[in-house]
Scaffold this active site. Structure first.
Site, PDB file in Angstrom:
ATOM      1  N   LYS A 109      -8.621   1.464  -3.815  1.00  0.00           N
ATOM      2  CA  LYS A 109      -7.287   2.053  -3.722  1.00  0.00           C
ATOM      3  C   LYS A 109      -7.078   2.941  -4.950  1.00  0.00           C
ATOM      4  CE  LYS A 109      -2.418   0.573  -3.957  1.00  0.00           C
ATOM      5  NZ  LYS A 109      -1.503  -0.585  -3.849  1.00  0.00           N
TER       6      LYS A 109
ATOM      7  N   GLU B 150      -0.197  -3.515   5.742  1.00  0.00           N
ATOM      8  CA  GLU B 150      -0.190  -4.153   4.424  1.00  0.00           C
ATOM      9  C   GLU B 150       1.190  -4.711   4.140  1.00  0.00           C
ATOM     10  OE1 GLU B 150      -0.172  -2.921  -0.298  1.00  0.00           O
ATOM     11  OE2 GLU B 150      -1.277  -1.628   1.097  1.00  0.00           O
TER      12      GLU B 150
ATOM     13  N   ARG C 258       6.080  -8.886  -2.412  1.00  0.00           N
ATOM     14  CA  ARG C 258       7.180  -8.604  -3.350  1.00  0.00           C
ATOM     15  C   ARG C 258       8.457  -9.324  -2.967  1.00  0.00           C
ATOM     16  NH1 ARG C 258       6.693  -2.001  -3.620  1.00  0.00           N
ATOM     17  NH2 ARG C 258       4.416  -1.877  -3.805  1.00  0.00           N
TER      18      ARG C 258
ATOM     19  N   THR D 271      -0.040  -6.123  -3.285  1.00  0.00           N
ATOM     20  CA  THR D 271       0.487  -6.623  -4.553  1.00  0.00           C
ATOM     21  C   THR D 271      -0.194  -7.932  -4.949  1.00  0.00           C
ATOM     22  OG1 THR D 271       2.613  -5.738  -3.747  1.00  0.00           O
ATOM     23  CG2 THR D 271       2.604  -6.698  -5.929  1.00  0.00           C
TER      24      THR D 271
END
Length: 209
Positions: A130, A42, A46, A70
């Site tokens: 998640k 993953e 960011r 994100t």
């Protein structure tokens, strides 16, 4: 070939959550993790390097399943898809984001923290989620409690997961994998200590009960 959410959740017991600050670190980092057995990666959106990192890892690291984390709105969703992300991870979820993700055909792990959020996703046919922020939101006791009335949901807890508690999370019947970053802390990445990252990845790979 399209990856399924089941493949994302079950290929490795730990999904490394990767923050790529320098693009030249992306491919060697991914290679080190895959060499240790962690194939599902993953890349968090960011940093400015994240999207190009996804492209480069997909092109240069055989065996890696590369996704974007994100995902917080339609803009990050579209950018992740354009970069070739094979799966998507969001810290939470909105109706518009979920609709767009489901329509894309690319699997998503939407973030939840309460039974009401879980039930809303079940209404949309989503059963893989998640659990974030896992430790701060009640951790293992919370997951056990949710699993009672909602046993059909499978979780990837992320947030506060470490080598000391990962095995306990993975022992839960409603947890398929966990997300974490301890295999590749910034200090090791900046030092280029790929051998130590591979060793930590191998330890993480062996965590599944």
């Amino acid at each position: 070939m399209t990856v399924s959410i089941q493949e994302v959740m079950t290929t490795s017991p730990v999904i490394p959550v990767m923050v790529i600050n320098q693009l030249d670190q992306a491919v060697p980092l991914a290679r080190a993790l895959v060499a240790g057995g962690l194939k599902v990666l993953e890349i968090t959106l960011r940093t400015p390097a994240a999207l190009e990192a996804i492209r480069q890892i997909k092109a240069e690291v055989p065996g890696a399943i590369v996704g974007a984390g994100t995902i917080i709105n339609l803009q990050t969703l579209d950018a992740a898809l354009e970069a070739g992300s094979e799966f998507l991870v969001s810290p939470g979820v909105t109706d518009s984001l979920l609709t767009a993700a489901l329509n894309s055909g690319v699997p998503i792990l939407p973030g939840v923290v309460t039974p009401s959020e879980v039930m809303r996703l079940l209404d949309r046919g989503v059963t893989a989620m998640k659990f974030f922020p896992a430790d701060a939101a009640g951790g293992i006791p919370m997951l056990k409690s949710i699993g009672g009335p909602l046993p059909q949901v499978t979780f990837c807890p992320t947030g506060g997961i470490n080598p000391k508690n990962a095995h306990e999370y993975l022992s839960l019947s409603n947890v398929a994998c966990v997300g974490g970053s301890w295999m590749a802390p910034a200090s090791l990445v900046d030092a280029g200590d790929w051998a130590e990252i591979t060793r930590r990845a191998a330890e993480a790979t062996a965590l599944k009960p």
